[in-house]
Design an enzyme around this catalytic site. Structure first.
Site, PDB file in Angstrom:
ATOM      1  CG  HIS A 116      -2.032   0.983   1.163  1.00  0.00           C
ATOM      2  ND1 HIS A 116      -1.885   2.311   1.471  1.00  0.00           N
ATOM      3  CD2 HIS A 116      -3.345   0.819   0.806  1.00  0.00           C
ATOM      4  CE1 HIS A 116      -3.049   2.927   1.312  1.00  0.00           C
ATOM      5  NE2 HIS A 116      -3.942   2.060   0.921  1.00  0.00           N
ATOM      6  CG  ASP A 158      -7.651  -1.871  -2.679  1.00  0.00           C
ATOM      7  OD1 ASP A 158      -8.784  -1.382  -2.554  1.00  0.00           O
ATOM      8  OD2 ASP A 158      -6.606  -1.222  -2.518  1.00  0.00           O
TER       9      ASP A 158
END
Length: 437
Positions: free
Chosen positions: A313, A371
Site C-alpha cells: 500500500h 483491495d
C-alpha cells in the site's frame, strides 16, 4: 537549511534563505509527526515550497482520522479500525465520524431511524436514469445522479446553515445505497427495487441489488456482515485524493451534493478507487494456479513491468490494518456460498498463501491489502467489477461528508488555491504574422 530551534519558549524551526532567517512555528498534533507552519513563508520571504502530490504537506488540521503507515495504524476519532470492524455497526461508525463519539443506544436508534426515513429518492430521479445509455458505466451514472440531487433537494443547500448541512448529510448517507443499486439495476435492465426500512443498512443494500419482483430474496446474515465490514473499512482514510477533492470543491462554497459528486469522479480514477477491480483483472490474466510461479517470477523481475496488484500500500509500509479484518470475512463468505472451488477465487487464495510465505514479498512487506480481499468478496457475492468502485464511493460517502462538515466549520478555512513552479516561456512580445518564423 532548516534546523530545530526555540523561540520565545515555543518550538520552532528556522529557515536560512538569501542571507535572511525566517522562523517557522512548529505545530503539534495529538499524535503523529510535528508540522512546520509555512503559511507566512511567501509573504515574508517571497518564495513557495515545492511538493508535487502534497506528499509532505498538511492542507488542513482534522480530528477525524489518523494514519501511521509505518506502524500500520488507522484510527477513527481515536478508535482502532480493527475494533470498529470487529464490533461496530456501519451506521454506528457513521455517527462516530460525523459527531465525534460513539453513540449510546438511544442516539444510535434515533440516527438509524432518521437515516432509514431518507433512503427513498425523489420519484423524478427514477426518470433521470433514462437519460443515460443502457450500457453506461455505473460510476458515470453515480457522478451524474449524485450531482443532480442538488436540483431536487433545494431545502438543504445553504452550507452556512447547520441544520441544512445535517439534513444533506443524512440524505447522502441514506440515498447512496439506493442510487448505487439503481445504477446497477439500470445497467442490467432490471426494475428498480425500493429500499426497505425494516432491514439494516447493509442488508437493505444487498436486497436492492439482488432482489427481483418475481420472487422473494432473503439476505444472508454472513453476506450482510461482510458487506457492512467492507463499508466500515472504507468509510474514511484521511486526506486521500477523493477526500481532498471534496474539501477543495467545498472550499469554494459549492453545495454538498456537488462536492460529493466531485469526490466520486476522483475516486473513479484507477489509481485510487479501481485497485480491487485491478486485482480481479490480474487474477484473470494469471488464469490458473499452475501459472502463479511464472507470474511471481515476472513480478520479481524489475524490468518486466508486471505488478502484483492488491499487495502492499502507498501509505502502509506494514500490514494494512484493514486487511486482517477483511481476510476473515473473505473466507467466511466463500464458506457460506460454497464456492471455494471456483477457479478464480481458488487461484486468489493460492496466490495469497504463496505471497505470505515467500521471503521476497515478506521482506518487502508486500502483504495483501484491503483491495485484495474486497475484490475476492465482491466477486463471490456476484458483484460485477464495474460496481466495485461504486461500492467504494457508497462506503466513503460518510467520510467525505464528515470531512466536508469539518472544513465548513473551520474558522481558518480558505478557498483552496495551490501554487505552482512555472517552467514555461518567460515574457515575450506578440509578433505580427509576417514576422513569425
Amino acid at each position: 537549511m532548516a534546523e530545530a530551534a526555540k523561540t520565545t519558549g515555543a518550538a520552532a524551526a528556522t529557515l536560512s534563505y538569501k542571507g535572511k532567517t525566517y522562523n517557522l512555528p512548529v505545530r503539534l498534533g495529538s499524535v503523529g509527526p510535528e508540522v512546520l507552519d509555512i503559511r507566512k513563508l511567501y509573504s515574508e520571504s517571497g518564495c513557495f515550497t515545492f511538493d508535487p502530490g502534497f506528499m509532505a504537506t498538511a492542507s488542513c488540521d482534522s480530528k477525524i482520522t489518523f494514519i501511521d503507515g509505518d506502524e500500520g495504524v488507522l484510527l477513527h476519532r481515536g478508535y482502532p479500525i480493527e475494533q470498529l470492524a470487529e464490533n461496530g455497526d456501519y451506521l454506528e461508525v457513521c455517527y462516530l465520524l460525523l459527531f465525534g463519539d460513539l453513540p449510546n443506544k438511544k442516539k444510535l436508534d434515533e440516527f438509524k431511524h432518521t437515516v432509514s426515513r431518507h433512503t427513498m429518492v425523489h420519484d423524478q430521479v427514477n426518470r433521470f436514469f433514462n437519460g443515460f445509455r443502457r450500457d453506461a458505466h455505473p460510476m458515470a451514472v453515480m457522478v451524474g445522479v449524485v450531482g443532480a440531487l442538488s436540483a431536487f433537494y433545494h431545502d438543504s443547500l445553504d452550507i452556512d446553515n447547520a441544520e441544512h448541512r445535517k439534513i444533506a448529510s443524512y440524505r447522502l448517507i441514506a440515498k447512496m445505497p439506493t442510487i448505487a443499486a439503481m445504477a446497477y439495476k439500470y445497467s442490467i435492465g432490471q426494475p428498480f427495487v425500493y429500499p426497505r426500512n425494516d432491514l439494516d443498512y447493509a442488508s437493505n443494500f444487498l436486497h436492492m441489488m439482488f432482489a427481483v419482483p418475481a420472487e422473494d430474496y432473503k439476505v444472508s446474515p454472513t453476506l450482510a456482515k461482510a458487506m457492512a465490514r467492507i463499508f466500515i473499512l472504507h468509510a474514511d482514510h484521511e486526506q486521500n485524493a477523493s477526500t481532498s477533492t471534496v474539501r477543495l470543491a467545498g472550499s469554494s462554497g459549492a453545495n454538498p451534493f456537488a462536492c460529493i459528486a466531485a469526490g466520486i469522479a476522483c475516486l473513479w480514477g484507477p489509481a485510487h478507487g479501481g485497485a480491487n477491480e485491478a486485482v480481479l483483472e490480474m487474477l484473470e490474466q494469471i488464469g490458473s494456479i499452475e501459472r502463479i510461479p511464472e507470474f511471481l517470477k515476472q513480478v520479481k523481475d524489475k524490468n518486466s513491468g508486471v505488478r502484483l496488484m492488491g499487495f502492499g500500500h502507498r501509505v502502509y509500509k506494514n500490514y494494512d490494518p484493514r486487511a486482517a479484518s477483511l481476510r476473515s470475512s473473505a473466507h467466511e463468505v466463500l464458506e457460506e456460498l460454497g464456492i471455494k472451488d471456483e477457479p478464480l477465487l481458488k487461484l486468489a487464495m493460492e496466490l495469497e498463501r504463496i505471497a505470505l510465505s515467500d521471503e521476497y514479498f515478506v521482506k518487502r512487506k508486500l502483504f495483501p491489502n484491503v483491495d485484495f480481499y474486497s475484490g475476492i468478496i465482491l466477486r463471490a457475492m456476484g458483484f460485477p467489477t464495474s460496481m466495485f468502485t461504486v461500492l467504494f464511493a457508497l462506503a466513503r460517502t460518510v467520510g467525505w461528508i464528515a470531512q466536508w462538515n469539518e472544513m465548513i466549520a473551520d474558522p481558518d478555512q480558505k478557498i483552496g488555491r495551490p501554487r505552482q513552479l512555472y517552467t514555461g516561456a518567460p515574457r515575450r512580445d506578440y509578433l505580427p504574422m509576417a514576422k513569425r518564423g
